[in-house]
Motif scaffolding. Sequence first.
Motif, PDB file in Angstrom:
ATOM      1  N   ALA A   1      -6.213   2.375   4.060  1.00  0.00           N
ATOM      2  CA  ALA A   1      -5.411   1.463   3.248  1.00  0.00           C
ATOM      3  C   ALA A   1      -6.239   0.199   3.048  1.00  0.00           C
ATOM      4  CB  ALA A   1      -4.109   1.146   3.968  1.00  0.00           C
ATOM      5  N   PRO A   2      -5.843  -0.650   2.094  1.00  0.00           N
ATOM      6  CA  PRO A   2      -6.596  -1.897   1.903  1.00  0.00           C
ATOM      7  C   PRO A   2      -6.734  -2.684   3.197  1.00  0.00           C
ATOM      8  CG  PRO A   2      -5.019  -1.602   0.143  1.00  0.00           C
ATOM      9  CD  PRO A   2      -4.795  -0.486   1.093  1.00  0.00           C
TER      10      PRO A   2
ATOM     11  N   HIS B   1      -6.325  -6.418  -2.354  1.00  0.00           N
ATOM     12  CA  HIS B   1      -7.323  -7.397  -1.924  1.00  0.00           C
ATOM     13  C   HIS B   1      -7.146  -8.716  -2.669  1.00  0.00           C
ATOM     14  CE1 HIS B   1      -9.043  -4.708   0.767  1.00  0.00           C
ATOM     15  NE2 HIS B   1     -10.218  -4.453   0.226  1.00  0.00           N
ATOM     16  N   LEU B   2      -6.865  -8.624  -3.953  1.00  0.00           N
ATOM     17  CA  LEU B   2      -6.671  -9.861  -4.708  1.00  0.00           C
ATOM     18  C   LEU B   2      -5.407 -10.574  -4.268  1.00  0.00           C
ATOM     19  CD1 LEU B   2      -7.835  -8.670  -8.218  1.00  0.00           C
ATOM     20  CD2 LEU B   2      -8.967 -10.313  -6.738  1.00  0.00           C
ATOM     21  N   LEU B   3      -4.380  -9.787  -3.982  1.00  0.00           N
ATOM     22  CA  LEU B   3      -3.136 -10.381  -3.501  1.00  0.00           C
ATOM     23  C   LEU B   3      -3.395 -11.113  -2.187  1.00  0.00           C
ATOM     24  CD1 LEU B   3       0.340  -8.850  -3.439  1.00  0.00           C
ATOM     25  CD2 LEU B   3      -0.577  -9.574  -1.291  1.00  0.00           C
TER      26      LEU B   3
ATOM     27  N   CYS C   1       0.835  -1.213   0.000  1.00  0.00           N
ATOM     28  CA  CYS C   1       0.000   0.000   0.000  1.00  0.00           C
ATOM     29  C   CYS C   1       0.866   1.258   0.000  1.00  0.00           C
ATOM     30  CB  CYS C   1      -1.012  -0.010   1.129  1.00  0.00           C
ATOM     31  SG  CYS C   1      -0.356  -0.395   2.737  1.00  0.00           S
ATOM     32  N   GLY C   2       1.807   1.332  -0.935  1.00  0.00           N
ATOM     33  CA  GLY C   2       2.702   2.474  -1.005  1.00  0.00           C
ATOM     34  C   GLY C   2       2.006   3.788  -1.266  1.00  0.00           C
TER      35      GLY C   2
ATOM     36  N   VAL D   1      -8.630  -2.146  13.097  1.00  0.00           N
ATOM     37  CA  VAL D   1      -9.022  -1.282  11.983  1.00  0.00           C
ATOM     38  C   VAL D   1      -9.130  -2.117  10.708  1.00  0.00           C
ATOM     39  CG1 VAL D   1      -8.074   0.880  12.862  1.00  0.00           C
ATOM     40  CG2 VAL D   1      -6.599  -0.675  11.587  1.00  0.00           C
ATOM     41  N   GLY D   2      -9.803  -1.547   9.725  1.00  0.00           N
ATOM     42  CA  GLY D   2      -9.842  -2.156   8.402  1.00  0.00           C
ATOM     43  C   GLY D   2     -10.747  -3.366   8.320  1.00  0.00           C
TER      44      GLY D   2
END
Lengths: 181, 556
Positions: free
Chosen positions: B467-468, B274-276, B234-235, B380-381
């Motif tokens: 972030a993702p 997400h796919l990763l 997530c750069g 979180v997330g």
Amino acid sequence: MWITSKFKQIVLALKPGRVTLGYPLTPRTAPENFRGRPAWDHTKCLGCGGCADHCPARTILLRDVCPEIRVLLYDGSRCTYCGRCAEICPEKAIVMTPDFELATGSRTDLAQSLELFMLTCSRCGRCYDMENRNAVDRLGLRGYRYDNLEARTVLRRTTERFEPDVLAATETFERPTRMEE
Amino acid sequence: MTQETLLQTLRAEFGAAVTGPDPAAPRRLLLDVERARLPEIARRLIALGARYQVGVGSDDRARGLGFGLIHLFAFDKSGFTTAIRTSAPAETPEFPSITPDIPVAGWTEREYRDLLGFRFPGHPKPKKLILADDWPDGIYPLRKEVPYNLVPPAAEDVAYQLDEAPPGTTMVPVGPFHSSLHEPAHFAVYVDGETIKGCDYRGFMTHRGIEKLCQTQVSYNEIPFVAERICGICGSVHATAYAQSVEEAAGLAVPRRAEFIRVLMLELERIHSHLLWLGVAGHLIGFDTVFMHAWRVREPVMWLSERITGNRKTYGMVVLGGVRRDISPETAEDIRSVLKKVEAEVLGLKAAILKDSLIHKRTKGVGHMPKAEAERWSLVGPVARARSIDIDARRDHPYAAYNELSFDVPTADSCDVWGTVLVRLLEVFESVKIMRQVLDKMPAGPILAAPQEALPAFRHGLSMVEAPRGESVHYVITGEENRPERWRVRAPTYTNLQGVPRMLLDNQFADFPIIVGSIDPCYSCTDRAVVVERGTGRERVWDRAELTTLSRAGGK
Ligand code: SF4
Ligand code: SF4
């Protein structure tokens, strides 16, 4: 449910067929606008130092060997291919080439160095005054950066290991602070 | 609640112990609180519904202010944040610990114990967190007088003391290198038979000192490129969060088109991430079909990023005041066509795997953590949303162009790994939706408004970016030398990882990888090793060929 899922998974796997690319046997070119190895055009560079000042990896080194000769050294082994140097350069002397196959056993293969002849001031004999910001200096400020004279001439460089001979070879090399007893 | 009512409540209850707000933080509530009453006030904020984010420690001795510590709290329902600041004199950097009340503050306090030499009386576990085991005592790297490149001599025979195994359990070490953790981290897992009863964690083995580097060496506009390299996945999130916090602090206006382009990159990054993760999660439970196909679907997203930005992962799009590359009409078409394909493929993937009883057996009820616990640990997330905590910084604290975009925030109530899988899969479709809206609504105009003069010093800025894998928080205090005086980064893993021991509790040891993997810990890896000879201290780098021969020879 389990068995229908398995059927769907078979379809999922069969439908796209073979997706593995033939690379490297089949060459693959990078897309347009790709940020690969930066390349310097010696004839365009005016030695302003903007690229060295803005390189986030601090991998472009500038050194004045004498008042007329300025050496610009690009150490590609630490380059992050961000393209900031090319963006900053007022003379468009740097282009980001599409080269990406850069693996090598020797870091010098990736280095580029430019010897630049600088005009000297007829009055003071120096390339140009670095403390009073003149026109050339202002070019280096594009992209917003102001630094003091010292930070400018002594551009830091980090090596993986401490090598005394590297230190001996360059006066502007800063050695890491070691705490010996 | 609004910022005003909160301020009134605190003033009414704590009187002169709360002062401010400090105008140095435009748009945020930055309050100074009395040091001794810090735990009380923090407790009250939590009771009022705040979520603890992170602490920011700083060395302000040069300005005669001693040491500072700012605790950040977010009120997600009301859409604002509060920072409470305390300071301690240079000679006695002591702050009362808030960890007994807010467990997730534990790492923040341990971090500043290591890096700034703070002391936190009352901390339940005052152990090393960040510094290497052999780092000498009394050298605090984030203090201003310590050079950024200080290399103290290495010491031998020092090791981290892991927690004692609880009675009746046995310790199983996982790490420092383990095939299921793609990053060096050491878990000491305490098991009773196959059941996990506790866990101690020793990490930060790849701590790179990026904050120190950026506070002392590089300048404002180079940091986005360094920030981008904080995380390999997530750069863009970190680059955007950094830029936004400086822009907030300095009051820089960003062209609207640039904000839309930032959103576009953030969402593209979310789809790839997400796919990763889906692929990795499949791999961790031994379901490699998911791994192969999630990554196959992901690849066109990477190629698209490469065509838009010039690189498949380090986009390098963000600079202060905007973005570097525009989206041409042709690129927009390209994006639309890739999105269409990816959306269809992910639908197919979802249909093929979501009903598979294999996935259900390996994820349902695994890593169970009830909502109340998840809130207590400030998760979180997607990990939080899988535990029906409905938070998403994009909706709760809108930044960039999110206030103009409509999207849903998927949640699940199963409180386990299954919920996380579901949430992350559904979010892919939301991202596609957002990207389409961006392409439709993006206004014409400039993409960069570069700062024209020196940025004001000692102003505070905060930015939260979803972030993702969860909310990233960046806090910037602007400085005088064209670089931040203090830049604090809190990645989502920093909070989620602290909740992992609780998630592991009473699970089967075989589920360890997927539980840890479910929070999507940040990876960093290297395939070379440096061997230091004992005694002489001489170093030799082993290359891959040598390592391969060595391992094939059975290490002899
Ligand atoms: S591409 Fe980036 S890292 Fe490489 S030399 Fe240019 S500015 Fe430095
Ligand atoms: S910025 Fe351009 S002109 Fe200036 S030193 Fe670098 S290459 Fe030469």
